[in-house]
Design a protein around this motif. Structure first.
Motif, mmCIF file in Angstrom:
data_model
loop_
_atom_site.group_PDB
_atom_site.id
_atom_site.type_symbol
_atom_site.label_atom_id
_atom_site.label_comp_id
_atom_site.label_asym_id
_atom_site.label_seq_id
_atom_site.Cartn_x
_atom_site.Cartn_y
_atom_site.Cartn_z
ATOM 1 N N ALA A 81 0.839 -1.193 0.000
ATOM 2 C CA ALA A 81 0.000 0.000 0.000
ATOM 3 C C ALA A 81 0.872 1.240 0.000
ATOM 4 C CB ALA A 81 -0.896 0.013 1.238
ATOM 5 N N GLU A 82 0.334 2.263 -0.631
ATOM 6 C CA GLU A 82 0.905 3.611 -0.570
ATOM 7 C C GLU A 82 -0.123 4.439 0.188
ATOM 8 O OE1 GLU A 82 3.849 4.525 -1.939
ATOM 9 O OE2 GLU A 82 4.180 2.533 -2.774
ATOM 10 N N VAL A 83 0.272 5.024 1.316
ATOM 11 C CA VAL A 83 -0.682 5.768 2.142
ATOM 12 C C VAL A 83 -0.096 7.102 2.591
ATOM 13 C CG1 VAL A 83 -1.843 3.678 2.991
ATOM 14 C CG2 VAL A 83 0.073 4.626 4.284
ATOM 15 N N MET A 84 -0.989 7.975 2.991
ATOM 16 C CA MET A 84 -0.587 9.240 3.587
ATOM 17 C C MET A 84 -0.265 8.979 5.061
ATOM 18 S SD MET A 84 -0.978 11.405 1.095
ATOM 19 C CE MET A 84 -0.937 12.990 1.904
ATOM 20 N N ARG A 85 0.637 9.798 5.621
ATOM 21 C CA ARG A 85 0.933 9.686 7.056
ATOM 22 C C ARG A 85 -0.386 9.786 7.821
ATOM 23 N NH1 ARG A 85 4.375 14.130 8.406
ATOM 24 N NH2 ARG A 85 2.433 15.238 8.245
ATOM 25 N N GLY A 86 -0.566 8.910 8.777
ATOM 26 C CA GLY A 86 -1.801 8.848 9.548
ATOM 27 C C GLY A 86 -2.700 7.712 9.099
ATOM 28 N N ASP A 87 -2.475 7.207 7.865
ATOM 29 C CA ASP A 87 -3.282 6.095 7.355
ATOM 30 C C ASP A 87 -2.512 4.782 7.345
ATOM 31 O OD1 ASP A 87 -5.519 7.658 6.928
ATOM 32 O OD2 ASP A 87 -4.978 8.123 4.847
ATOM 33 N N GLU A 88 -1.333 4.765 7.931
ATOM 34 C CA GLU A 88 -0.525 3.545 7.897
ATOM 35 C C GLU A 88 -1.203 2.369 8.594
ATOM 36 O OE1 GLU A 88 1.334 6.327 11.010
ATOM 37 O OE2 GLU A 88 0.511 6.526 9.002
ATOM 38 N N GLU A 89 -1.932 2.643 9.669
ATOM 39 C CA GLU A 89 -2.637 1.563 10.368
ATOM 40 C C GLU A 89 -3.725 0.961 9.471
ATOM 41 O OE1 GLU A 89 -5.165 0.998 14.437
ATOM 42 O OE2 GLU A 89 -3.396 2.305 14.528
ATOM 43 N N VAL A 90 -4.418 1.807 8.731
ATOM 44 C CA VAL A 90 -5.453 1.335 7.797
ATOM 45 C C VAL A 90 -4.807 0.480 6.705
ATOM 46 C CG1 VAL A 90 -7.196 2.053 6.111
ATOM 47 C CG2 VAL A 90 -6.947 3.318 8.257
ATOM 48 N N GLY A 91 -3.678 0.954 6.178
ATOM 49 C CA GLY A 91 -2.968 0.200 5.145
ATOM 50 C C GLY A 91 -2.490 -1.154 5.645
ATOM 51 N N LEU A 92 -1.910 -1.163 6.836
ATOM 52 C CA LEU A 92 -1.441 -2.428 7.415
ATOM 53 C C LEU A 92 -2.598 -3.381 7.704
ATOM 54 C CD1 LEU A 92 1.341 -1.112 9.807
ATOM 55 C CD2 LEU A 92 1.655 -2.695 7.881
ATOM 56 N N ASP A 93 -3.721 -2.834 8.168
ATOM 57 C CA ASP A 93 -4.890 -3.669 8.441
ATOM 58 C C ASP A 93 -5.416 -4.312 7.158
ATOM 59 O OD1 ASP A 93 -7.084 -4.676 10.222
ATOM 60 O OD2 ASP A 93 -8.297 -3.421 8.873
ATOM 61 N N LEU A 94 -5.455 -3.551 6.080
ATOM 62 C CA LEU A 94 -5.931 -4.075 4.804
ATOM 63 C C LEU A 94 -4.986 -5.159 4.273
ATOM 64 C CD1 LEU A 94 -7.905 -4.088 2.462
ATOM 65 C CD2 LEU A 94 -6.671 -2.137 1.496
ATOM 66 N N ILE A 95 -3.689 -4.900 4.307
ATOM 67 C CA ILE A 95 -2.712 -5.893 3.860
ATOM 68 C C ILE A 95 -2.828 -7.165 4.695
ATOM 69 C CG2 ILE A 95 -0.237 -6.418 3.707
ATOM 70 C CD1 ILE A 95 0.134 -3.384 3.069
ATOM 71 N N SER A 96 -2.912 -6.996 5.995
ATOM 72 C CA SER A 96 -3.058 -8.132 6.902
ATOM 73 C C SER A 96 -4.325 -8.930 6.580
ATOM 74 C CB SER A 96 -3.099 -7.628 8.340
ATOM 75 O OG SER A 96 -3.511 -8.620 9.216
ATOM 76 N N ASP A 97 -5.425 -8.230 6.345
ATOM 77 C CA ASP A 97 -6.684 -8.888 6.019
ATOM 78 C C ASP A 97 -6.551 -9.709 4.735
ATOM 79 O OD1 ASP A 97 -9.393 -9.529 6.467
ATOM 80 O OD2 ASP A 97 -10.090 -7.791 5.317
ATOM 81 N N LEU A 98 -5.917 -9.137 3.722
ATOM 82 C CA LEU A 98 -5.729 -9.858 2.464
ATOM 83 C C LEU A 98 -4.857 -11.098 2.649
ATOM 84 C CD1 LEU A 98 -5.174 -6.845 0.055
ATOM 85 C CD2 LEU A 98 -7.107 -8.436 0.013
ATOM 86 N N LEU A 99 -3.793 -10.969 3.424
ATOM 87 C CA LEU A 99 -2.874 -12.088 3.616
ATOM 88 C C LEU A 99 -3.451 -13.197 4.488
ATOM 89 C CD1 LEU A 99 0.462 -10.138 4.169
ATOM 90 C CD2 LEU A 99 -0.212 -11.458 2.146
ATOM 91 N N LEU A 100 -4.237 -12.822 5.483
ATOM 92 C CA LEU A 100 -4.697 -13.812 6.458
ATOM 93 C C LEU A 100 -6.144 -14.262 6.282
ATOM 94 C CD1 LEU A 100 -3.071 -12.196 9.619
ATOM 95 C CD2 LEU A 100 -2.198 -14.106 8.237
ATOM 96 N N ASN A 101 -6.969 -13.457 5.622
ATOM 97 C CA ASN A 101 -8.409 -13.750 5.595
ATOM 98 C C ASN A 101 -9.034 -13.758 4.211
ATOM 99 O OD1 ASN A 101 -8.561 -13.745 8.510
ATOM 100 N ND2 ASN A 101 -8.347 -11.533 8.379
ATOM 101 N N ALA A 102 -8.232 -13.885 3.165
ATOM 102 C CA ALA A 102 -8.789 -13.894 1.811
ATOM 103 C C ALA A 102 -9.735 -15.083 1.648
ATOM 104 C CB ALA A 102 -7.674 -13.964 0.778
ATOM 105 N N THR A 103 -10.867 -14.843 1.029
ATOM 106 C CA THR A 103 -11.858 -15.908 0.847
ATOM 107 C C THR A 103 -11.682 -16.646 -0.476
ATOM 108 O OG1 THR A 103 -13.434 -14.305 -0.045
ATOM 109 C CG2 THR A 103 -13.597 -14.836 2.316
ATOM 110 N N LEU A 104 -10.997 -16.040 -1.437
ATOM 111 C CA LEU A 104 -10.797 -16.640 -2.753
ATOM 112 C C LEU A 104 -12.114 -17.201 -3.292
ATOM 113 C CD1 LEU A 104 -7.456 -18.607 -2.182
ATOM 114 C CD2 LEU A 104 -7.749 -16.221 -2.774
ATOM 115 N N PRO A 105 -13.084 -16.346 -3.544
ATOM 116 C CA PRO A 105 -14.414 -16.819 -3.941
ATOM 117 C C PRO A 105 -14.395 -17.586 -5.258
ATOM 118 C CG PRO A 105 -14.252 -14.429 -4.150
ATOM 119 C CD PRO A 105 -12.989 -14.898 -3.515
ATOM 120 N N ALA A 106 -14.933 -18.796 -5.209
ATOM 121 C CA ALA A 106 -14.971 -19.668 -6.390
ATOM 122 C C ALA A 106 -15.711 -19.014 -7.544
ATOM 123 C CB ALA A 106 -15.607 -21.001 -6.020
#
Length: 187
Positions: A81-106
């Motif tokens: 992610a590329e984020v503005m200062r102050g949004d790093e937590e949002v960026g990390l949360d999104l990356i984490s969600d993609l890596l750990l909770n992707a559903t890969l819908p059939a």
């Protein structure tokens, strides 16, 4: 503790932060029968998680002036992610969600495969790419890099969500990855 490498570099010149997670995958980790699975699974990552729809994933950072990167190549997955200062937590949360909770819908698999098959066909129509593929097959004969990251029409058509889940399970592990954070942060 899990072997994940974290790199942080401070650069306060602009109020921007670049976050990247990279995990070894791609051609060296695929079999001849599953060639292209890294590319297909990377595209499926963006199609939903346990807490976000594909539309929510797409809009999460864009609505804040940032951007999401989710791709793969012959060597790795890269989610960032590329984020503005102050949004790093949002960026990390999104990356984490993609890596750990992707559903890969059939339901999205055929669309992703169709797009990848079109890329394979497009490469077949480019003389330079055809020459490079032939040279690669000759130079790396019997080795993983004789294959391309996209795979073949036959292998991509045969890929399943299970194949994608297995590639992600094997690749997205602490000892196989690096997270780098560069920008207006404090190490």
């Amino acid at each position: 503790k899990n072997g994940l490498t974290l790199l942080v570099q401070e650069n306060a010149r602009l109020p921007l932060i670049s976050i990247r997670s990279s995990f070894l995958a791609g051609v060296p980790y695929e079999t001849d029968a599953k060639a292209g699975v890294t590319q297909v699974s990377a595209a499926l990552l963006l199609k939903g998680t346990k807490k976000r729809s594909a539309a929510e994933i797409a809009a999460e950072l864009e609505n804040r002036g940032g951007s999401l990167i989710c791709q793969s190549d012959a060597h790795r997955y890269m989610i960032g992610a590329e984020v503005m200062r102050g949004d790093e937590e949002v960026g990390l949360d999104l990356i984490s969600d993609l890596l750990l909770n992707a559903t890969l819908p059939a339901a999205q698999l055929e669309q992703v495969k169709k797009r990848q098959l079109a890329q394979i066909q497009e490469e077949k129509e480019d003389p330079m790419t055809v020459a490079i593929r032939r040279a690669r097959a000759e130079i790396f004969s019997g080795q993983p890099f004789a294959r391309t990251a996209l795979g073949t029409e036959e292998t991509v058509k045969s890929l399943t969500v299970s194949d994608c889940r297995e590639m992600l399970r094997q690749s997205i592990t602490g000892g196989n990855g690096v997270i780098s954070i560069v920008g207006d942060v404090k190490a």
